[in-house]
Motif scaffolding. Structure first.
Motif, PDB file in Angstrom:
ATOM      1  N   PRO A 141      87.655  30.035 -72.772  1.00 47.64           N
ATOM      2  CA  PRO A 141      88.079  30.949 -73.886  1.00 47.64           C
ATOM      3  C   PRO A 141      88.837  32.285 -73.300  1.00 47.64           C
ATOM      4  N   LEU A 142      89.952  32.311 -72.713  1.00 49.74           N
ATOM      5  CA  LEU A 142      90.464  33.582 -71.955  1.00 49.74           C
ATOM      6  C   LEU A 142      90.560  34.470 -73.054  1.00 49.74           C
ATOM      7  N   TRP A 143      90.954  34.172 -74.177  1.00 49.23           N
ATOM      8  CA  TRP A 143      91.433  35.344 -74.999  1.00 49.23           C
ATOM      9  C   TRP A 143      90.096  36.291 -75.489  1.00 49.23           C
ATOM     10  N   THR A 144      89.139  35.921 -75.209  1.00 45.20           N
ATOM     11  CA  THR A 144      87.984  36.580 -75.543  1.00 45.20           C
ATOM     12  C   THR A 144      87.381  37.583 -74.549  1.00 45.20           C
ATOM     13  N   ILE A 145      88.281  37.498 -73.322  1.00 46.17           N
ATOM     14  CA  ILE A 145      88.150  38.465 -72.162  1.00 46.17           C
ATOM     15  C   ILE A 145      89.097  39.570 -72.417  1.00 46.17           C
ATOM     16  N   ASP A 146      88.565  40.952 -72.424  1.00 45.27           N
ATOM     17  CA  ASP A 146      89.003  42.094 -72.298  1.00 45.27           C
ATOM     18  C   ASP A 146      90.042  42.055 -71.095  1.00 45.27           C
ATOM     19  N   GLY A 147      91.165  42.690 -71.377  1.00 41.00           N
ATOM     20  CA  GLY A 147      91.853  43.232 -70.256  1.00 41.00           C
ATOM     21  C   GLY A 147      93.200  42.619 -70.430  1.00 41.00           C
ATOM     22  N   GLU A 241      95.539  28.588 -77.570  1.00 42.18           N
ATOM     23  CA  GLU A 241      94.861  30.067 -77.645  1.00 42.18           C
ATOM     24  C   GLU A 241      94.761  30.667 -76.254  1.00 42.18           C
ATOM     25  N   THR A 242      94.502  29.749 -75.137  1.00 43.13           N
ATOM     26  CA  THR A 242      94.434  30.179 -73.779  1.00 43.13           C
ATOM     27  C   THR A 242      95.720  30.576 -73.249  1.00 43.13           C
ATOM     28  N   ALA A 243      96.666  29.655 -73.415  1.00 43.70           N
ATOM     29  CA  ALA A 243      98.057  29.761 -72.785  1.00 43.70           C
ATOM     30  C   ALA A 243      98.632  31.086 -73.501  1.00 43.70           C
ATOM     31  N   TRP A 244      98.365  31.369 -75.070  1.00 40.78           N
ATOM     32  CA  TRP A 244      98.696  32.469 -75.848  1.00 40.78           C
ATOM     33  C   TRP A 244      98.368  33.650 -75.186  1.00 40.78           C
ATOM     34  N   SER A 245      97.076  33.639 -74.718  1.00 40.85           N
ATOM     35  CA  SER A 245      96.413  35.110 -74.188  1.00 40.85           C
ATOM     36  C   SER A 245      97.131  35.364 -72.887  1.00 40.85           C
ATOM     37  N   LEU A 246      97.770  34.410 -72.236  1.00 47.38           N
ATOM     38  CA  LEU A 246      98.128  34.613 -70.811  1.00 47.38           C
ATOM     39  C   LEU A 246      99.646  34.985 -71.053  1.00 47.38           C
ATOM     40  N   GLY A 247     100.321  34.687 -71.933  1.00 44.24           N
ATOM     41  CA  GLY A 247     101.956  34.639 -72.008  1.00 44.24           C
ATOM     42  C   GLY A 247     102.354  33.325 -71.415  1.00 44.24           C
TER      43      GLY A 247
END
Length: 371
Positions: A141-147, A241-247
């Motif tokens: 769940p990378l979208w939950t990682i701040d930064g 969601e994970t790919a979205w959080s990375l671009g």
């Protein structure tokens, strides 16, 4: 149109019409049923024998599952130029991009990932990433990682392994995210740009790409109403969601039209145009690359980024067909032996991922195209 082309066209029309008709009449709750608000399908055979069909609307339901009223601005008819979120079919393009670098001698599949970028797992090779045998987890769940993006990618490189590299096959989006990051670092080029110049443009997939512009987003089929992360109706933005959080990411995020998908399928079938690949490199993409003792737990086997074998019924497999499905309801299939290509593009996750499935439609498409 030839008699076989007319037959293909009739069967494809029945396929997509059945999906969209079912979606329009489906109840809001209960077990998932075959259906999708938007659906296009195509079969492309050598000798300019091509058949396509399309049906439905780019959006159908409100967040509560009720059908949107006629005239709602979100509801537009599906067209040949409608963009679909390809989800994990993106992995096909990432694998093809890697293959071009292998062809050029810039990437060695047997080299440890740690030689290309920081990694605490020295046993993971590029081959492991491409065959889902790295031992990396399926998702995070990378979208939950701040930064920022770099912070989230650093978390990917530090991910704990679920198995020793090379010992088990476990489908991993995280592995392909790491692969995409590796390709970017190797070439000092963002993955969407790298894939554009090495794969998409040479293949003639001219409108395919990551993150459509605002103008193009209006042509995209809607996917899901998302609560976590709280994005509302996702349309023209990466559903995963994970790919979205990375671009731009290597596991998901590609958007494509029917023509784009068929163009990519022709590359897999080996009848171009597209990137020029030697027979040994092409074999990495189209033949089983797993050790004999490592199974997939499914009827298909695993090549570099592609699945080898397509089900036509439970337990019945066409072993020569290669391709990949996407979570949003997409798939590209190709038979390198005959040159035939097939694709099904839908938004079966609209309005929610648990409402519809297209499993039977994928098997029916394979029967139409390859059986």
């Amino acid at each position: 149109m030839t008699a076989s082309g007319e037959a293909d066209h009739r069967l494809l029309e029945e396929l997509v019409a059945g999906l969209t008709r079912s979606a329009a009449s489906a109840p809001a709750a209960g077990e998932p049923r075959e259906g999708a608000a938007a659906a296009v399908a195509g079969v492309d055979r050598p000798g300019h024998h091509r058949a396509t069909a399309l049906a439905g609307s780019t959006a159908l339901c409100a967040e509560d599952g009720s059908v949107l009223p006629e005239g709602s601005p979100e509801v537009t008819s599906v067209e040949a130029g409608t963009l679909f979120d390809m989800a994990s079919v993106t992995k096909v393009v990432t694998a093809l991009t890697a293959a071009t670098l292998i062809e050029d001698g810039m990437l060695d599949p047997e080299t440890p990932v740690a030689e290309y970028l920081p990694s605490p797992h020295p046993a993971i090779t590029v081959r492991h990433l491409l065959t889902h045998t790295s031992g990396l987890p399926p998702v995070m769940p990378l979208w939950t990682i701040d930064g920022d993006r770099d912070t989230r990618l650093a978390a990917v490189t530090r991910a704990q392994l679920d198995a020793e590299p090379g010992t088990a096959h476990s489908y991993s989006c995280i592995g392909f995210i790491l692969l995409g990051s590796l390709l970017e670092g190797l070439t000092d080029t963002p993955l969407p740009e790298l894939a554009r110049t090495r794969v998409l443009d040479p293949a003639g997939a001219m409108t395919a790409g990551w993150s459509p512009s605002e103008l193009d987003a209006s042509r995209a089929a809607a996917t899901e109403y998302q609560d976590d992360p709280p994005r509302g109706l996702v349309r023209g933005s990466t559903h995963d969601e994970t790919a979205w959080s990375l671009g731009g990411a290597g596991n998901a995020g590609l958007f494509a039209t029917l023509d784009d998908a068929l163009a990519l399928g022709r590359v897999l079938a080996g009848r171009g145009p597209g990137p020029t690949l030697s027979a040994p490199v092409r074999a990495l993409l189209t033949s089983d690359q797993l050790p004999a003792e490592v199974g997939t737990g499914a009827p298909w086997r695993q090549a570099f980024g592609l699945r080898v074998g397509q089900e036509t019924a439970p337990g019945a497999v066409l072993p020569r067909v290669v391709g990949h499905p996407g979570f949003t309801g997409t798939s590209i299939l190709a038979d390198p032996g005959t040159g035939t290509v097939a694709t099904l593009l839908t938004n079966r996750v609209h309005p929610h991922r648990t409402r519809f499935t297209v499993d039977r439609a994928r098997r029916e498409l394979a029967l139409i195209a390859f059986a």
